[in-house]
Design an enzyme around this catalytic site. Structure first.
Site, short mmCIF file in Angstrom:
data_model
loop_
_atom_site.label_atom_id
_atom_site.label_comp_id
_atom_site.label_asym_id
_atom_site.label_seq_id
_atom_site.Cartn_x
_atom_site.Cartn_y
_atom_site.Cartn_z
N GLY A 75 25.09 -68.80 43.45
CA GLY A 75 23.79 -69.44 43.18
C GLY A 75 23.71 -69.75 41.69
N ALA A 76 23.83 -71.04 41.37
CA ALA A 76 23.82 -71.45 39.95
C ALA A 76 22.45 -71.99 39.56
CB ALA A 76 24.90 -72.50 39.72
N GLY A 120 20.79 -67.38 38.37
CA GLY A 120 22.26 -67.33 38.28
C GLY A 120 22.78 -67.86 36.95
N ARG A 137 6.99 -62.84 48.68
CA ARG A 137 8.46 -62.80 48.76
C ARG A 137 8.90 -62.72 50.22
NH1 ARG A 137 7.31 -59.18 44.41
NH2 ARG A 137 7.97 -60.03 42.41
N ASN A 150 16.16 -67.53 53.59
CA ASN A 150 17.10 -66.78 52.75
C ASN A 150 18.03 -65.88 53.55
OD1 ASN A 150 16.20 -68.11 50.54
ND2 ASN A 150 15.10 -66.40 49.62
N VAL A 165 20.04 -60.25 44.51
CA VAL A 165 18.82 -60.61 43.77
C VAL A 165 17.87 -61.43 44.67
CG1 VAL A 165 17.92 -61.74 41.68
CG2 VAL A 165 20.19 -60.72 41.64
N HIS A 191 10.40 -54.14 46.54
CA HIS A 191 10.11 -55.15 45.52
C HIS A 191 9.09 -56.10 46.14
CE1 HIS A 191 10.64 -57.65 42.09
NE2 HIS A 191 11.31 -58.59 42.69
N1 APR Z 1 25.49 -70.82 48.86
C1 APR Z 1 25.50 -70.89 47.52
N2 APR Z 1 24.42 -71.27 46.80
C2 APR Z 1 23.32 -71.60 47.48
C3 APR Z 1 23.24 -71.53 48.89
C4 APR Z 1 24.40 -71.12 49.58
N3 APR Z 1 24.43 -71.04 50.92
N4 APR Z 1 21.99 -71.91 49.26
C5 APR Z 1 21.31 -72.18 48.15
N5 APR Z 1 22.08 -72.01 47.06
C6 APR Z 1 21.76 -72.20 45.64
C7 APR Z 1 20.88 -73.41 45.38
O1 APR Z 1 21.64 -74.63 45.42
C8 APR Z 1 20.32 -73.11 44.00
O2 APR Z 1 21.12 -73.68 42.96
O3 APR Z 1 20.98 -71.13 45.13
C9 APR Z 1 20.38 -71.58 43.92
C10 APR Z 1 19.00 -70.94 43.76
O4 APR Z 1 18.49 -71.30 42.54
P1 APR Z 1 16.93 -71.54 42.26
O5 APR Z 1 16.37 -72.43 43.30
O6 APR Z 1 16.80 -71.93 40.82
O7 APR Z 1 16.29 -70.08 42.49
P2 APR Z 1 16.26 -68.85 41.45
O8 APR Z 1 15.03 -68.91 40.63
O9 APR Z 1 17.57 -68.73 40.77
O10 APR Z 1 16.05 -67.64 42.47
C11 APR Z 1 17.08 -67.27 43.38
O11 APR Z 1 16.38 -64.96 43.33
O12 APR Z 1 14.56 -63.96 42.33
C12 APR Z 1 15.10 -64.46 43.53
O13 APR Z 1 13.15 -65.16 44.81
C13 APR Z 1 14.27 -65.60 44.08
O14 APR Z 1 15.34 -65.69 46.23
C14 APR Z 1 15.29 -66.30 44.95
C15 APR Z 1 16.61 -66.08 44.20
#
Ligand code: APR
Length: 306
Positions: free
Chosen positions: A9-10, A14, A88, A95, A118, A175
């Site tokens: 997850g970038a 991430g 959440r 998720n 996370v 959490h």
């Molecule tokens: N495989 C890899 N990456 C994925 C997948 C997957 N199957 N599905 C989604 N992603 C990536 C998305 O493309 C996105 O870049 O996960 C990333 C999530 O990033 P954000 O939308 O910016 O979310 P973020 O704020 O980083 O939060 C991620 O952490 O704190 C928790 O509640 C929050 O569940 C959330 C997670």
């Protein structure tokens, strides 16, 4: 020996975590996302910061799980963040399918890694990651308590006008709305917090701590917190890679500790190179113990929806 941290997850959490890991110099990083371009773009950007920041660490941006082979630690941040007004727990359906998919890949490509989850709802997603990977319970943990504790410390520090470093606390349980601040373990300059702040004020501060994530989500309009979550994950990573054996609140699989079993829930954990090396059983009050039991029921109800 070069250590390797893979971040799945970038997105906001991430990429911010990748930044911290690289600039601290503790490990090389693999930043993986289903959106390959995003992972590659952020990797180029982080790489371009390296000569100025002055480090020689490597970062790889990819959508190819073969790259996570031989990771010391895999951090799962893949998944949707909350929208304003959401809890959440409401993220569970979307998720869970993402975390299931990611965990299958982690099992296949990084079977010897320690996993830190996370993605929210945190305790349920950590439970799912352990179930799918089949890793030993010591090797799978969730990040929440360090973050919640940090939020509480800020409020106490502002209220009492004392340095943050003079405050210690533990926030256990879920959490979520049923998180349990351990007031009997909350101290300011070594003295019980109850000597410095009255009960009503403390309750209002606890409520604000619980709602802090939502407060940020509402202000942001899109996305959720990432500087503080990434700082909290980083603290856990450092304790593992440097074998610091710090006692940190983390979501861990309980088998009788605190009278709870069969779930992941926030408890104090000694975290070192073996992952969760021990769940530390504090002497907590009866009310705190009852609140933990209620929190466990809420998590179990959510786990049933998986
Ligand atoms: N495989 C890899 N990456 C994925 C997948 C997957 N199957 N599905 C989604 N992603 C990536 C998305 O493309 C996105 O870049 O996960 C990333 C999530 O990033 P954000 O939308 O910016 O979310 P973020 O704020 O980083 O939060 C991620 O952490 O704190 C928790 O509640 C929050 O569940 C959330 C997670």
């Amino acid at each position: 020996m070069t250590r390797k941290v893979s971040i799945i997850g970038a997105g906001a959490v991430g990429a911010t975590l990748a930044h911290r890991v690289l600039e601290s110099g503790v490990a090389d990083v693999v930043l993986l996302d289903v959106l390959k371009n995003i992972a590659e773009a952020k990797t180029l950007d982080l790489l371009d910061a390296a000569p100025v920041a002055g480090h020689e660490k490597n970062i790889t941006g990819t959508d190819d799980y073969a790259q996570i082979r031989k990771s010391d630690i895999v951090v799962i941040t893949a998944g949707l963040p909350r929208k304003p007004g959401m809890t959440r727990d409401e993220l569970i359906a979307k998720n869970a399918s993402i975390v299931k998919d990611v965990s299958e890949k982690v099992k296949k490509y990084a079977p010897d890694s320690i996993v830190i989850v996370v993605t929210n709802p945190l305790d349920t997603m950590t439970y799912l990651a352990r179930k799918i990977t089949g890793f030993k319970k010591e090797k799978v943990m969730g990040m929440a308590g360090v973050l919640d504790g940090s939020r509480f410390i800020n409020l106490i520090s502002q209220e009492l006008k004392v340095p943050r470093s003079s405050i210690e606390t533990y926030i256990l349980g879920s959490h979520g709305d049923t998180m349990v601040p351990i007031i009997s373990k909350t101290r300011v300059k070594g003295k019980p917090i109850t000597e410095a702040i009255d009960k009503n004020k403390l309750e209002a501060m606890i409520k604000r701590t619980c709602d802090r994530g939502a407060e940020i989500v509402k202000l942001l309009g899109s996305g959720s917190a990432y500087y503080s979550p990434s700082a909290a994950v980083f603290k856990m990573i450092e304790s593992i890679l440097k074998d610091k054996k710090e006692t940190l609140a983390a979501s861990a699989y309980v088998e009788g500790e605190y009278g709870l079993s069969g779930l992941y829930i926030g408890v104090p954990c000694k975290i070192g190179s073996g992952g969760i090396e021990k769940i530390v059983e504090f002497d907590i009050s009866g009310a705190e113990s009852a609140a933990l039991a209620r929190s466990a029921e809420a998590i179990k109800a959510l786990n049933k929806l998986l």
